[in-house]
Design a protein around this motif. Structure first.
Motif, PDB file in Angstrom:
ATOM      1  N   GLU A  33      12.490  84.678  50.578  1.00 24.86           N
ATOM      2  CA  GLU A  33      13.473  85.287  51.460  1.00 24.86           C
ATOM      3  C   GLU A  33      14.742  85.614  50.702  1.00 24.86           C
ATOM      4  OE1 GLU A  33      14.280  82.389  54.478  1.00 24.86           O
ATOM      5  OE2 GLU A  33      15.590  81.218  53.193  1.00 24.86           O
ATOM      6  N   GLY A  34      15.558  86.476  51.302  1.00 22.07           N
ATOM      7  CA  GLY A  34      16.804  86.865  50.667  1.00 22.07           C
ATOM      8  C   GLY A  34      17.913  85.871  50.952  1.00 22.07           C
ATOM      9  N   PHE A  35      18.932  85.894  50.092  1.00 26.10           N
ATOM     10  CA  PHE A  35      20.121  85.059  50.345  1.00 26.10           C
ATOM     11  C   PHE A  35      20.839  85.501  51.621  1.00 26.10           C
ATOM     12  CE2 PHE A  35      19.878  83.992  45.767  1.00 26.10           C
ATOM     13  CZ  PHE A  35      20.099  82.636  45.830  1.00 26.10           C
ATOM     14  N   ILE A  36      20.774  86.799  51.932  1.00 28.75           N
ATOM     15  CA  ILE A  36      21.448  87.342  53.106  1.00 28.75           C
ATOM     16  C   ILE A  36      20.416  88.017  54.005  1.00 28.75           C
ATOM     17  CG2 ILE A  36      23.198  88.967  53.932  1.00 28.75           C
ATOM     18  CD1 ILE A  36      24.365  86.629  52.364  1.00 28.75           C
ATOM     19  N   LYS A  37      20.456  87.672  55.304  1.00 25.43           N
ATOM     20  CA  LYS A  37      19.654  88.367  56.307  1.00 25.43           C
ATOM     21  C   LYS A  37      20.584  88.886  57.397  1.00 25.43           C
ATOM     22  CE  LYS A  37      15.287  85.809  55.805  1.00 25.43           C
ATOM     23  NZ  LYS A  37      14.339  84.906  56.492  1.00 25.43           N
ATOM     24  N   GLU A  48      17.224  92.530  54.871  1.00 25.36           N
ATOM     25  CA  GLU A  48      17.212  91.332  54.029  1.00 25.36           C
ATOM     26  C   GLU A  48      17.670  91.735  52.640  1.00 25.36           C
ATOM     27  OE1 GLU A  48      14.001  87.780  52.964  1.00 25.36           O
ATOM     28  OE2 GLU A  48      13.462  89.427  54.289  1.00 25.36           O
ATOM     29  N   LEU A  49      18.588  90.968  52.056  1.00 27.81           N
ATOM     30  CA  LEU A  49      19.191  91.341  50.783  1.00 27.81           C
ATOM     31  C   LEU A  49      19.143  90.186  49.787  1.00 27.81           C
ATOM     32  CD1 LEU A  49      22.460  93.030  52.125  1.00 27.81           C
ATOM     33  CD2 LEU A  49      20.456  94.226  51.240  1.00 27.81           C
ATOM     34  N   PHE A  50      19.027  90.535  48.528  1.00 24.55           N
ATOM     35  CA  PHE A  50      19.229  89.629  47.397  1.00 24.55           C
ATOM     36  C   PHE A  50      18.241  88.463  47.390  1.00 24.55           C
ATOM     37  CE2 PHE A  50      23.704  90.921  48.645  1.00 24.55           C
ATOM     38  CZ  PHE A  50      23.712  92.040  47.844  1.00 24.55           C
ATOM     39  N   ARG A  51      17.016  88.764  47.025  1.00 19.50           N
ATOM     40  CA  ARG A  51      16.058  87.679  46.821  1.00 19.50           C
ATOM     41  C   ARG A  51      16.439  86.892  45.577  1.00 19.50           C
ATOM     42  NH1 ARG A  51      11.385  87.677  49.769  1.00 19.50           N
ATOM     43  NH2 ARG A  51      11.079  89.468  51.129  1.00 19.50           N
ATOM     44  N   GLU A  52      15.928  85.675  45.489  1.00 16.65           N
ATOM     45  CA  GLU A  52      16.224  84.835  44.339  1.00 16.65           C
ATOM     46  C   GLU A  52      15.394  85.282  43.148  1.00 16.65           C
ATOM     47  OE1 GLU A  52      16.749  80.119  43.364  1.00 16.65           O
ATOM     48  OE2 GLU A  52      15.009  80.739  44.530  1.00 16.65           O
ATOM     49  N   GLY A  53      16.033  85.466  41.999  1.00 16.96           N
ATOM     50  CA  GLY A  53      15.311  85.851  40.793  1.00 16.96           C
ATOM     51  C   GLY A  53      16.212  86.571  39.817  1.00 16.96           C
ATOM     52  N   ASN A  54      15.651  86.980  38.706  1.00 21.04           N
ATOM     53  CA  ASN A  54      16.401  87.639  37.639  1.00 21.04           C
ATOM     54  C   ASN A  54      16.176  89.138  37.589  1.00 21.04           C
ATOM     55  OD1 ASN A  54      17.949  85.630  36.113  1.00 21.04           O
ATOM     56  ND2 ASN A  54      15.959  84.659  35.798  1.00 21.04           N
ATOM     57  N   LEU A  59      19.515  87.727  42.842  1.00 21.03           N
ATOM     58  CA  LEU A  59      20.545  86.784  42.425  1.00 21.03           C
ATOM     59  C   LEU A  59      19.918  85.421  42.204  1.00 21.03           C
ATOM     60  CD1 LEU A  59      23.284  87.649  45.103  1.00 21.03           C
ATOM     61  CD2 LEU A  59      23.025  88.664  42.835  1.00 21.03           C
ATOM     62  N   ILE A  60      20.598  84.561  41.459  1.00 17.52           N
ATOM     63  CA  ILE A  60      20.099  83.188  41.296  1.00 17.52           C
ATOM     64  C   ILE A  60      21.006  82.167  41.981  1.00 17.52           C
ATOM     65  CG2 ILE A  60      18.798  83.668  39.188  1.00 17.52           C
ATOM     66  CD1 ILE A  60      21.057  82.434  37.582  1.00 17.52           C
ATOM     67  N   SER A  61      22.191  82.599  42.442  1.00 20.44           N
ATOM     68  CA  SER A  61      23.042  81.746  43.266  1.00 20.44           C
ATOM     69  C   SER A  61      23.882  82.654  44.144  1.00 20.44           C
ATOM     70  CB  SER A  61      23.955  80.857  42.402  1.00 20.44           C
ATOM     71  OG  SER A  61      24.915  81.649  41.709  1.00 20.44           O
ATOM     72  N   ALA A  62      24.451  82.109  45.218  1.00 26.27           N
ATOM     73  CA  ALA A  62      25.250  82.954  46.114  1.00 26.27           C
ATOM     74  C   ALA A  62      26.342  82.135  46.785  1.00 26.27           C
ATOM     75  CB  ALA A  62      24.354  83.606  47.167  1.00 26.27           C
ATOM     76  N   LEU A  63      27.590  82.482  46.480  1.00 27.12           N
ATOM     77  CA  LEU A  63      28.732  82.002  47.257  1.00 27.12           C
ATOM     78  C   LEU A  63      29.174  83.165  48.132  1.00 27.12           C
ATOM     79  CD1 LEU A  63      30.828  80.055  44.583  1.00 27.12           C
ATOM     80  CD2 LEU A  63      29.466  79.084  46.434  1.00 27.12           C
ATOM     81  N   VAL A  64      29.256  82.933  49.429  1.00 29.72           N
ATOM     82  CA  VAL A  64      29.527  84.018  50.377  1.00 29.72           C
ATOM     83  C   VAL A  64      30.932  83.878  50.956  1.00 29.72           C
ATOM     84  CG1 VAL A  64      28.819  85.063  52.567  1.00 29.72           C
ATOM     85  CG2 VAL A  64      27.083  84.270  50.944  1.00 29.72           C
ATOM     86  N   SER A  65      31.674  84.969  50.985  1.00 33.85           N
ATOM     87  CA  SER A  65      32.956  85.005  51.679  1.00 33.85           C
ATOM     88  C   SER A  65      33.067  86.327  52.414  1.00 33.85           C
ATOM     89  CB  SER A  65      34.134  84.798  50.713  1.00 33.85           C
ATOM     90  OG  SER A  65      34.169  85.820  49.735  1.00 33.85           O
ATOM     91  N   TRP A  66      34.094  86.444  53.216  1.00 33.68           N
ATOM     92  CA  TRP A  66      34.191  87.512  54.199  1.00 33.68           C
ATOM     93  C   TRP A  66      35.522  88.202  54.051  1.00 33.68           C
ATOM     94  CZ3 TRP A  66      30.452  88.623  57.871  1.00 33.68           C
ATOM     95  CH2 TRP A  66      30.828  89.420  58.946  1.00 33.68           C
ATOM     96  N   ASN A  67      35.529  89.541  54.064  1.00 25.91           N
ATOM     97  CA  ASN A  67      36.796  90.265  53.994  1.00 25.91           C
ATOM     98  C   ASN A  67      36.678  91.540  54.811  1.00 25.91           C
ATOM     99  OD1 ASN A  67      39.386  91.049  53.248  1.00 25.91           O
ATOM    100  ND2 ASN A  67      38.650  92.145  51.453  1.00 25.91           N
ATOM    101  N   GLY A  68      37.233  91.503  56.029  1.00 23.04           N
ATOM    102  CA  GLY A  68      37.181  92.682  56.880  1.00 23.04           C
ATOM    103  C   GLY A  68      35.751  93.071  57.192  1.00 23.04           C
ATOM    104  N   SER A  69      35.370  94.287  56.811  1.00 25.50           N
ATOM    105  CA  SER A  69      34.011  94.766  57.039  1.00 25.50           C
ATOM    106  C   SER A  69      33.127  94.601  55.807  1.00 25.50           C
ATOM    107  CB  SER A  69      34.036  96.241  57.462  1.00 25.50           C
ATOM    108  OG  SER A  69      34.603  97.035  56.439  1.00 25.50           O
TER     109      SER A  69
END
Length: 316
Positions: A33-37, A48-54, A59-69
């Motif tokens: 699955e992706g890091f983002i659904k 679905e976005l950004f499956r785990e891998g190279n 991506l291999i890690s994901a820190l998520v933050s939010w800014n407007g849209s």
């Protein structure tokens, strides 16, 4: 308060709501699955976005933050960041956010100004009166994806474990930048030149204690927490008028259960003025802003570790 369980989605770290109708989940990054659904309000999967891998778009890690849209997804292990335009994501089924690669690995807090400019928080910037450590002359650094601003500097103290983890929100005009730390009870306000304008402390007067240890076969010292770490700011969001920060403000001892308390939602005008503060007894993990003036959404954990989504009306 209206609560909706997300336990049926599986592997969810946190959830956000955009425009009162789109649900974005941050997942644990399993290969299937992706890091983002992205779901509609009936929990039908849209994207679905950004499956785990190279590989490409992985991506291999994901820190998520939010800014407007925009949803900022930072792969700090690999030095990659994606700026997901949610309006484009919803209007264009073919839209795939581009991933920008940057040179300084292990940078927790990054925002995208444009495809050629990033602003990042230096994880080796550390100022603490008790230890006497005053390292670094600026927290925020404007850089380009192909230039190293941090790895090229030799710092006497390794503060990677205690500094630089936080949230960075630029105003829509890029005239103001807010930085809220996970480990310090303070919000810092910067101008467009990334010069510190003011620091707002609180809501609680609470701080962690630090210790230093020599790094074997190295001439640096590592800065670590003495025994408890401070969980200060834990989430953020913004709209055209305000930036919002979720504040926890509790000291935690490793291995011990977190003590229940209240959480705060702090509302700032883009000139850096605190314009409102909401308090809730819910131990929220994330916040996102609804369309109404007093409407927020939060995600929280139940006793079984499942994530729930809560709608809050702070005007009631």
């Amino acid at each position: 308060e209206k609560e909706t369980t997300l336990s049926n989605l599986g592997g969810v770290e946190a959830a956000y709501v955009y425009e009162d109708s789109i649900i974005i989940t941050h997942n644990r990054g399993r290969q299937e699955e992706g890091f983002i659904k992205v779901f509609d309000k009936n929990f039908n999967l849209i994207k679905e976005l950004f499956r785990e891998g190279n590989g490409k778009d992985e991506l291999i890690s994901a820190l998520v933050s939010w800014n407007g849209s925009s949803l900022i997804v930072n792969d700090f292990l690999k030095g990659q960041i994606a700026n997901v335009d949610l309006d484009k994501l919803l209007s264009d089924k073919q839209y795939i956010p581009s991933i920008i690669t940057y040179q300084d690995k292990l940078v927790f807090t990054v925002c995208v100004e444009d495809d050629s400019t990033l602003v990042m928080a230096n994880p080796f910037y550390f100022h603490d009166e008790k230890t006497g450590i005053q390292q670094g002359d600026r927290r925020l650094i404007r850089t380009t994806p192909d230039k190293s601003e941090i790895a090229s500097v030799k710092y006497p103290f390794n503060t990677f474990n205690v500094s630089g983890q936080g949230f960075l929100i630029p105003s829509p005009s890029r005239d103001t930048y807010f930085y809220a730390s996970r480990s310090e009870s303070a919000v810092e306000v910067y101008n467009k030149d990334l010069s510190l304008q003011k620091t707002i402390y609180g809501p609680k007067t609470i701080a962690a204690d630090y210790r230093t240890e020599p790094v074997p076969q190295n001439d640096t010292q590592e800065v670590l927490y003495q025994n408890q770490h401070l969980e200060a700011y834990t989430s953020c969001c913004s709209d055209s008028e305000h930036a919002y920060f979720l504040y926890y403000g509790n000291l935690f001892t490793p291995g011990e259960e977190e003590a229940g308390s209240e959480t705060y939602i702090l509302q700032y005008d883009w000139d850096g003025s605190l314009s409102n503060c909401y308090v809730t007894k819910l131990m929220l993990r994330t916040i996102s802003k609804g369309r109404g003036e007093h409407v927020f959404y939060g995600s929280l954990l139940d006793d079984e570790g499942e994530v729930h989504l809560v709608k809050l009306n702070t005007g009631e």
